[in-house]
Design a protein around this motif. Structure first.
Motif, PDB file in Angstrom:
ATOM      1  N   LYS A 148     -25.692  42.867  20.459  1.00 21.10           N
ATOM      2  CA  LYS A 148     -27.345  42.620  20.196  1.00 21.10           C
ATOM      3  C   LYS A 148     -27.814  41.850  19.194  1.00 21.10           C
ATOM      4  O   LYS A 148     -27.310  42.135  17.970  1.00 21.10           O
ATOM      5  CB  LYS A 148     -28.048  43.859  20.177  1.00 21.10           C
ATOM      6  N   PHE A 152     -30.923  39.507  17.392  1.00 22.83           N
ATOM      7  CA  PHE A 152     -32.160  39.406  17.037  1.00 22.83           C
ATOM      8  C   PHE A 152     -32.512  38.362  16.260  1.00 22.83           C
ATOM      9  O   PHE A 152     -32.410  38.366  14.916  1.00 22.83           O
ATOM     10  CB  PHE A 152     -32.556  40.823  16.356  1.00 22.83           C
ATOM     11  N   GLN A 153     -33.316  37.321  16.746  1.00 22.92           N
ATOM     12  CA  GLN A 153     -33.764  36.273  16.036  1.00 22.92           C
ATOM     13  C   GLN A 153     -35.169  36.694  15.578  1.00 22.92           C
ATOM     14  O   GLN A 153     -36.286  36.826  16.196  1.00 22.92           O
ATOM     15  CB  GLN A 153     -34.044  35.014  16.995  1.00 22.92           C
ATOM     16  N   ALA A 154     -35.012  37.079  14.214  1.00 22.61           N
ATOM     17  CA  ALA A 154     -36.397  37.727  13.530  1.00 22.61           C
ATOM     18  C   ALA A 154     -37.413  36.721  13.530  1.00 22.61           C
ATOM     19  O   ALA A 154     -37.295  35.348  13.157  1.00 22.61           O
ATOM     20  CB  ALA A 154     -35.869  38.546  12.216  1.00 22.61           C
ATOM     21  N   GLU A 155     -38.604  37.204  12.950  1.00 18.15           N
ATOM     22  CA  GLU A 155     -39.742  36.252  12.466  1.00 18.15           C
ATOM     23  C   GLU A 155     -39.338  35.880  11.038  1.00 18.15           C
ATOM     24  O   GLU A 155     -40.068  34.639  10.798  1.00 18.15           O
ATOM     25  CB  GLU A 155     -41.176  37.042  12.583  1.00 18.15           C
ATOM     26  N   ASP A 156     -38.635  36.362  10.305  1.00 15.73           N
ATOM     27  CA  ASP A 156     -38.155  35.892   9.097  1.00 15.73           C
ATOM     28  C   ASP A 156     -37.145  36.432   8.431  1.00 15.73           C
ATOM     29  O   ASP A 156     -36.554  37.377   9.214  1.00 15.73           O
ATOM     30  CB  ASP A 156     -39.377  35.932   7.985  1.00 15.73           C
ATOM     31  N   ILE A 203     -36.457  38.601   6.038  1.00 11.30           N
ATOM     32  CA  ILE A 203     -36.885  39.877   5.552  1.00 11.30           C
ATOM     33  C   ILE A 203     -36.569  40.896   6.853  1.00 11.30           C
ATOM     34  O   ILE A 203     -36.089  41.708   6.930  1.00 11.30           O
ATOM     35  CB  ILE A 203     -38.195  39.965   4.791  1.00 11.30           C
ATOM     36  N   ALA A 204     -37.246  40.231   7.839  1.00 12.67           N
ATOM     37  CA  ALA A 204     -37.246  41.147   9.226  1.00 12.67           C
ATOM     38  C   ALA A 204     -35.952  41.164   9.743  1.00 12.67           C
ATOM     39  O   ALA A 204     -35.524  42.071  10.198  1.00 12.67           O
ATOM     40  CB  ALA A 204     -38.297  40.489  10.204  1.00 12.67           C
ATOM     41  N   GLY A 230     -34.166  43.747   7.517  1.00 12.59           N
ATOM     42  CA  GLY A 230     -34.753  45.158   7.966  1.00 12.59           C
ATOM     43  C   GLY A 230     -34.505  45.553   9.359  1.00 12.59           C
ATOM     44  O   GLY A 230     -33.860  46.738   9.232  1.00 12.59           O
ATOM     45  N   ALA A 231     -34.303  44.825  10.274  1.00 13.32           N
ATOM     46  CA  ALA A 231     -33.883  45.120  11.529  1.00 13.32           C
ATOM     47  C   ALA A 231     -32.123  45.694  11.554  1.00 13.32           C
ATOM     48  O   ALA A 231     -31.829  46.552  12.021  1.00 13.32           O
ATOM     49  CB  ALA A 231     -34.123  44.088  12.395  1.00 13.32           C
TER      50      ALA A 231
END
Lengths: 620, 344
Positions: free
Chosen positions: A290, A292-296, A298-299, A302-303
């Motif tokens: 899995k 996850f291309q995060a919004e930044d 930090i996210a 965090g994820a």
């Protein structure tokens, strides 16, 4: 002497090693050209080492100096460790590429230029006041002027393509010419063209014709009097493939998840030069990976912490500026003692710095860059192939010690390629750890394994282990919030000792060369190849010089201090201004000498040899 | 390793099962007590084993709530709770995840994650304690503080305009958006229940009182004696009626809502807007999200509830599709991908 069907008689010379640099506009496809030559050399059985060097701008103005993109490949019949200090052959597709690269070509080197590109306009963009092809300034080189654009366009006549599309294939003409010059088969690239452009027959045909035209040109023209053979290298038996550090990193973590028997999670935010890892892991959907291309940034971490909390082998990947943003969350992972791996493909800083260039200046950040006492293991692969091994190793340490681990790669090791002996799945170590389950008595979320000092991994969904964790200091054992001063001291010391104890669980620092003597060259990360080659050269000259290369930067291997003290002088070359040097001095009170360089390029072998000789002379 | 065996028929849990041993440490009189109590009260109704429930919070007074829930809990860092929840839900979609946050945590330092977790429709319920002030840092202006608000950090008044949290949640494509009040305990229970049962990103704004640093922030319209006249309780399919005597309503006048009195100027119930929380388009919900005292009664209840695939549904679907097409991944093959050669 060989004769070919159509061509004139010419000699075929055998060489041990050749270094070619392809340089052109960033729109000229130099990275692809280099990669194709690399694959061909690798499949043939040469040892290889590559250095892609590309600008930060995707498409700087065509023909301009900042827009020059280069790819250097060294291929050899013997074991090599670097992409070569200087090219033997420079292929320059335009004046700007010539100008920025010819300085690296030693006198007598071969220079193949696309003479069609030396127009007044291109010359002016490259700030040439006179045409270097005619003004005599290149007379120290073996200059081959090939009208590549014209010849290529002629070969593609009759295809329904715009002149711009035709021009885009001229890199394959150059590639074909180099294949001929080095007696290489075109088969791997022809196969690649079929796969890549299968659905676009005209483009496929154009690339095939360009490649073949370049090859035939070499064969028929009388310009070249020799061709060259570089025989296969004598590598250890096994099945090999060509691999870049970033590819090996992604594959290593895929293998680590298998070895840990846990699902793999990768949270990331696009950043040069780490994005390739995200791309590759995103393609492993059939493994249940899995991404996850995060919004930044930090996210992304965090994820990653969330997924680790849920029981996954969880990683986040980035480069230095991204690590800066992840700092607070790394502290949270230290405090909650959850296993994650932070991949830092280092680039030149500070701030945005030189985003596509190599530097090793994030070592302080890796070891110290968090608020509070927040120890974190740091590992660093030394070669592209080692990226695989250390992805597994970083995962092992994270899981066994319930800790975030920093994995320090860099733009050179990440983008560079070398042959990799592919391990069998059965060779992977078992790095699995169990989840906690309900036992007798009160559950202690911060109870500790007596040997590793790690705490239990109690994942949500496990009946009877409901508990709360977080960034506030926890009571030893029970894990409830505690503001008690003595408890904080105790927990801080425990976290320190847990990470320090990893030193007992990693291999000793090995020495290449004499076990004691005049000079030890100590390095870490991607400088390995240049240092190894330099040390080999110095040893061949009869000098008392040894190499030790650290893959574990925190904690250091247990014998590190002993090794350092066995040499009169310790030289620490780094692509920074002395970070390992500083830590070594602070840790071991060894009066080491720093040799720092931050020019966005790897060390040349000769730079290290010269510095070593200077020191040996000064201290003898 | 992550297969979790849940008991086939879990014993019916009670509120007490969800009360953790940790001593609750909010200021006496804080609205958070009520939010905690209602949360504990509704938890058994979901029928989810408590080991499958996770509370994740950020920083601020609200951040302490997970410590008081006898479930799995994670008190994370400022603003980042939605990111942990996103990763956890991707790794473990079967868990029931609650994100506890505040106006500063969610809308200021965590504004970016608020936006993106909502647009991804991550299947969690975010409960935002909105007291229009920074409490744990002892009284600075927050993103929902009134323009001109005097606080320790804004002695001459705040120069920042406040955001409307519900409008933001709707703009961010949250699939469940609701508002409730700390002291309206039954309403809060219903709202928490509805949000907990919704699959997808649920957002609840709880108007919460900080009696130390911003006492009475919502008092003007939430107090018992005035709330019927100053608040609008939304019910799906029902006309927008409010008032002690149920004689006031909201009518659409051009592009604007207006308050009308039933029986005056020929206005009948038929003239009023009817609430539709399942409307696919967000216009009604957006309009409701902008209505606020004193121009309008303050809407409470569910503004919007629509069905969309969740973030982890979509991610898992792609994995299933890939496996259906190419079979499960073979590590040995992946290691040997591309061209290989053998050295004897």
């Amino acid at each position: 002497m060989t004769t070919t069907a159509q061509g004139p008689e010419r000699e075929s010379l055998e060489l041990d090693r050749v270094t070619i640099r392809f340089a052109g506009d960033s729109g000229d496809g130099m990275q692809l050209t280099g990669t194709q030559f690399t694959r061909t050399a690798a499949v043939f059985g040469n040892d290889i080492s590559t250095f892609p060097d590309y600008p930060a701008e995707i498409r700087a103005p065509a023909g301009s100096l900042p827009g020059v993109s280069g790819f250097q490949i060294s291929f050899s019949a013997s074991d090599i460790h670097t992409p070569g200090d200087a090219p033997d052959v420079l292929v320059a597709m335009n004046p700007a590429a010539l100008k920025t690269n010819v300085v690296d070509l030693p006198p007598g080197g071969a220079l193949i230029v696309n003479s069609d590109a030396f127009t007044p306009s291109n010359l002016s963009k490259a700030a040439y006041t006179a045409n270097p092809l005619t003004d005599g300034t290149l007379k120290q080189y073996k200059l081959f002027q090939v009208p590549i654009s014209t010849l290529n366009a002629r070969a593609l006549e009759g295809l329904e393509m715009t002149s711009k599309q035709v021009d885009l294939t001229k890199n394959f003409f150059a590639l074909g010419l180099m294949f001929w010059l080095y007696e290489r088969s075109m088969e791997p690239t022809l196969k690649w063209i079929d796969q890549k452009f299968g659905s676009r027959p005209v483009i496929a045909e154009a690339n095939r014709r360009a490649l073949q035209a370049g090859y035939s040109y070499g064969d028929t023209t009388e310009m070249f009097h020799e061709t060259y053979r570089v025989p296969k290298a004598r590598l250890a038996p096994g099945t090999y493939r060509n691999i870049t550090g970033n590819e090996a990193t992604a594959l290593g973590f895929l293998a680590a998840a298998h070895a840990a028997q846990r699902p793999l999670f990768y949270g990331s935010y696009p950043i040069t030069p780490a994005s390739d890892i995200l791309h590759q892991l995103s393609a492993y959907k059939t493994f249940g990976v899995k991404t996850f291309q995060a919004e930044d940034e930090i996210a992304a971490i965090g994820a990653t912490i969330g997924a680790a909390y849920g029981g996954s082998l969880a990683l986040t990947g980035t480069s230095g500026p991204g690590v800066a943003l992840k700092t607070e969350a790394m502290g949270l992972a230290v405090m909650t003692e959850l296993p994650i791996v932070i991949v830092n493909v280092q680039r030149a800083g500070p701030s945005t710095g030189l985003p596509t260039k190599v530097e090793q200046a994030d070592l302080f950040q890796a070891i110290f860059g968090r608020n509070g006492e927040a120890p974190m293991p740091v590992v660093a692969p030394a070669t592209p192939a080692e990226c695989f091994t250390f992805a597994v190793e970083a995962s092992r340490l994270a899981l066994k010690y319930m800790t975030p681990v920093m994995y320090l790669s860099d733009a050179f090791v990440g983008n560079g390629a070398e042959p990799w002996r592919v391990p069998a799945v059965g060779e992977l170590p078992d790095i699995s750890v169990p989840n906690a389950v309900k036992g007798e008595g009160t559950f202690l979320p911060y109870g500790r394994d007596p040997e590793t000092l790690s705490r239990p991994w109690a994942v949500p969904g496990t009946p009877g282990l409901e508990h709360r964790i977080g960034g506030l200091e926890k009571l030893h054992g029970l894990g409830t919030v505690s503001y008690d001063a003595d408890n904080h001291h105790r927990m801080t010391v425990l976290r320190r000792d847990k990470v320090a104890g990893i030193a007992r669980d990693i291999p000793d620092l090995e020495v290449f060369g004499p076990g004691q003597g005049e000079l030890l060259i100590l390095g870490w990360g991607s400088t390995y190849g240049a240092i190894r080659s330099a040390v080999e050269r110095l040893q061949a000259e009869g000098k008392s010089v040894a190499q030790a290369h650290l893959r574990y930067l925190f904690p250091f291997p247990e014998n590190t201090g002993d090794v350092l003290r066995r040499y009169r002088t310790v030289l620490v070359p780094e692509l920074n201004l002395g970070q390992l040097w500083f830590v070594i001095r602070g840790t071991y009170l060894v009066d080491a000498v720093s040799y720092g360089k931050v020019r966005g390029k790897p060390f040349r072998i000769s730079e290290i040899v010269d510095e070593a000789n200077r020191l040996l002379a000064e201290r003898s | 390793m992550t297969d979790i065996v849940t008991p086939a028929a879990p014993a019916k849990l009670t509120r007490k099962d969800f009360v953790a041993e940790q001593e609750v440490r909010w200021c006496p009189g804080c609205g958070d007590y009520s939010i905690l109590a209602q949360t504990q009260k509704v938890m058994p109704d979901f029928g989810v084993p408590k080991e499958n429930i996770v509370f994740i919070s950020g920083i601020g007074c609200s951040g302490r709530l997970p410590y008081y829930m006898n479930t799995y809990g994670f008190h994370s860092i400022h603003g980042r709770a939605p990111t942990l929840a996103t990763g956890l839900k991707l790794a473990r979609p079967e868990l029931m995840v609650w994100v506890i946050t505040g106006d500063g945590d969610a809308l200021s330092i965590g504004g970016n994650h608020f936006l993106h977790s909502m647009r991804r429709n991550v299947d969690f319920t975010m409960v935002m304690h909105n007291n229009r002030i920074y409490g744990l840092t002892k009284g600075q202006t927050s993103p929902t503080s009134e323009f001109g608000k005097r606080t320790k950090s804004t002695p001459m008044g705040s120069v920042d305009r406040p955001v409307m949290p519900l409008t933001l949640a709707l703009a961010a494509e949250a699939t469940f958006v609701a508002r409730t009040v700390d002291t309206h305990t039954e309403h809060m229970q219903h709202t928490l229940e509805a949000a907990g049962r919704h699959r997808g990103a649920s957002y609840i704004e709880v108007l919460q009182n900080c009696n130390i640093f911003n006492d009475g922030a919502w008092r003007e319209f939430t107090e018992r004696d005035v709330r019927d006249d100053r608040m609008l309780v939304l019910e799906h399919g029902k006309p927008l009626i409010f008032g002690k005597d149920r004689d006031k309503g909201i009518r659409l006048n051009g592009l604007h809502p207006e308050v009308v009195t039933i029986g005056e100027d020929g206005v009948t119930e038929a003239d009023l807007m009817v609430h539709d929380q399942h409307a696919e388009d967000p216009y009604l919900a957006l309009m409701l999200s902008r209505m606020f005292w004193p121009e309008y009664p303050v809407p409470v209840g569910v503004l919007r509830e629509v069905e969309r695939p969740t973030h982890s549904d979509l991610v898992d679907e792609q994995i299933e599709q890939a496996i259906a097409k190419s079979g499960p991944g073979d590590l040995a093959k992946a290691l040997l991908a591309g061209e290989t050669w053998t050295v004897e």
